[in-house]
Motif scaffolding. Structure first.
Motif: not given
Length: 139
Positions: A4-11, A13-20
């Motif tokens: 669960i902690s790995i899944a939260i970490l991945m989410l 990181l994925a959210g920061s990839a879409f930052a402008t």
């Protein structure tokens, strides 16, 4: 728990990839334009230096070649480039359409396609193979 902690970490990181990135300020935009202008000027200067060096090498070779027994032909004169070659490749409208709008004739024309079967096949298209004769054994 670890999954669960790995899944939260991945989410996260994925959210920061879409930052402008924020838009550049006026001073930054001006600095970028000045940097581009300086780079363009340097590129033009380098191009002129390259052309001068190529001309010098050519003249040197042409001067030395007859002494080495090589045949020297006169340089080939090159015409000025055609306007179509030097013009920008950007079009203001689709080709053949005035002001980029479909004409009444174009709108009324039927849509035909060999692939869709709404047009006759071209003369250069191979005909479909005929089925084997009934006397030929197939699997």
């Amino acid at each position: 728990m670890r999954k669960i902690s790995i899944a939260i970490l991945m989410l996260a990181l994925a959210g920061s990839a879409f930052a402008t990135l924020p838009k550049p300020t006026a001073a930054e935009a001006e600095a970028q334009a000045a940097k581009k202008a300086a780079a363009d000027a340097q590129a033009a200067k380098d191009k002129e230096a390259l052309l001068a060096k190529m001309d010098a090498l050519t003249a040197s070779w042409r001067a030395k070649a007859p002494g080495k027994g090589l045949k020297v032909n006169p340089p080939t004169p090159l015409p000025a480039p055609v306007a179509a070659v030097t013009a920008s490749a950007n079009q203001s409208a689709p080709s053949g359409q005035p002001d980029g709008k479909l004409t009444a004739t174009g709108a009324a024309a039927p849509v035909t396609s060999e692939k869709a079967g709404t047009a006759a096949p071209s003369k250069d298209v191979k005909p479909a193979p005929s089925p084997p004769a009934s006397s030929v054994k197939t699997r």
